[in-house]
Design an enzyme around this catalytic site. Sequence first.
Site, PDB file in Angstrom:
ATOM      1  N   CYS A 187      -2.215   9.684   2.464  1.00 48.85           N
ATOM      2  CA  CYS A 187      -1.705   8.855   1.072  1.00 48.85           C
ATOM      3  C   CYS A 187      -2.499   9.158  -0.051  1.00 48.85           C
ATOM      4  O   CYS A 187      -1.767   9.327  -0.947  1.00 48.85           O
ATOM      5  CB  CYS A 187      -1.445   7.412   1.389  1.00 48.85           C
ATOM      6  N   GLU A 201       0.719  -1.331   0.033  1.00 49.34           N
ATOM      7  CA  GLU A 201      -0.104  -0.062   0.045  1.00 49.34           C
ATOM      8  C   GLU A 201       0.781   1.216   0.025  1.00 49.34           C
ATOM      9  O   GLU A 201       1.301   1.672   1.094  1.00 49.34           O
ATOM     10  CB  GLU A 201      -0.717   0.060   1.252  1.00 49.34           C
TER      11      GLU A 201
END
Length: 453
Positions: free
Chosen positions: A241, A207
């Site tokens: 993110c 991720e």
Amino acid sequence: MASIADTLRSTYDSGHTRPLEWRRRQLEQMKRMLEENEAEFLDALRTDLGKPAVEGFITDIAFVTSELDAMIKNLRKWNKPERVGTPLVTMPAKSHLVPEPLGVVLVIAPWNYPIQLLLVPAAGAIAAGNCVVMKPSEVSSATSAALGRLVPKYMDPAAVAIVEGGVPETTDLLGQRFDHIFYTGNGTVGRVVMAAAVANLTPVTLELGGKSPVIIDESADLRVAARRIAWGKWLNAGQTCVAPDYILVPESKQDALVAELRTAIGEFYGEDPHLSDSYGRIVSPRHFDRLESLMAGGTPAVGGDTKSDERYIAPTVLVDVDPDSQLMAEEIFGPLLPIIPVTSVAESIAFINARPHPLALYVFAENKSVIDTVLTRTTAGGVTVNGTLMHLTNPNLPFGGIGESGMGGYHGKAGVRLFQHLKPVLTRGTKLDPSIAYPPYTARKAKIFRRVL
Ligand code: NAD
């Protein structure tokens, strides 16, 4: 590290984590840990990131408990063998996909949502029946310490371990054999993780991050767009993110957009965001210095002020951006928002496609054909249309990246599936056993095969 990995492997091999009752209890205990120690966790998040309590509650407590609730509720369903069809020639038989755990899972988390990004994957691994080693980020040290103290108190130490530490400890962990490694963080370390996984052919989920663009179309509602961008950008002081990294806007709309962003910032954080209880801080002096130097890539149209002793950087909108600057080369991961004027949506699409696939992409438009064009001509880990961040809050939409922004998705059912092997099992009946299926291959049999296969 070797003895932790050995302990968990022998627990796993003993079948200890297989019963659904054990899994349910662990998920409930994780939820209890969050509920009973909420104040301590929120304090730790404030120490590490100046995280406003409401933000900490929404993103690091409630997000996890709602994932846990769904896993507890669907535990039986998501672990049930699924019957699938069987072709006629294989009859009589039944076919199933049987979910089974993978074994011992390693979860390595970053510092920006240090509870959520550690516990949600770990919970998925537990719901699937695995043992887990959790490695929180040393950068968010107060939260790591709280988790390091509380996880062993609430969770079964024979099957769930937590290891605090930085690069040496993680390197040592990566030297052990795991059955899945789930890593969240930057792509440089993602490569280190993937290289380490090669030794044991361990599957990895990465991720990662990247520069998530926002496309504003001529047809966009600028006021709504500015508010939604401002919320997604300055949550956690831009250290998200999937935060909008930069905006591509029609030249003719740039000034109006800047004005709307200024208004939104004023409404959210007041005249002086430094005094706002709703605005966070940069995680470390190193990241503060990095962000301060990135600011040189543009001219602040809003914000721009900093206070190094508090690791404060104002919500900042940058114009006259140098396309060759570091600001446009690396993921910003902080409260700076560059605006780049374009002449058309096609130019925006070309700009995005000239760069690595982003983790998220946002398009603001009322014109449906523009939305369709952007969706079909760009690739991204996930998309919110006329909004930011929201796609990752829907557990029915697996969250993850593509290419440079990562591999594999989780949340909801996908977050449990990730840690299961769907074992195909075909069970034949014995009442019929026609000899047509066996040698010798006579001409008659060959003819029948040609007809039925
Ligand atoms: P970080 O510095 O906390 O590193 C992440 C983890 O990797 C930590 O646990 C750390 O101990 C470990 N680590 C660091 N260096 C290592 C090394 N050399 N070898 C082994 N392990 C090592 O966090 P970060 O990387 O600064 O996090 C920010 C990045 O993460 C951004 O790029 C962001 O976009 C990305 N991110 C992605 C997601 C997502 O869900 N896709 C979520 C949050 C953050």
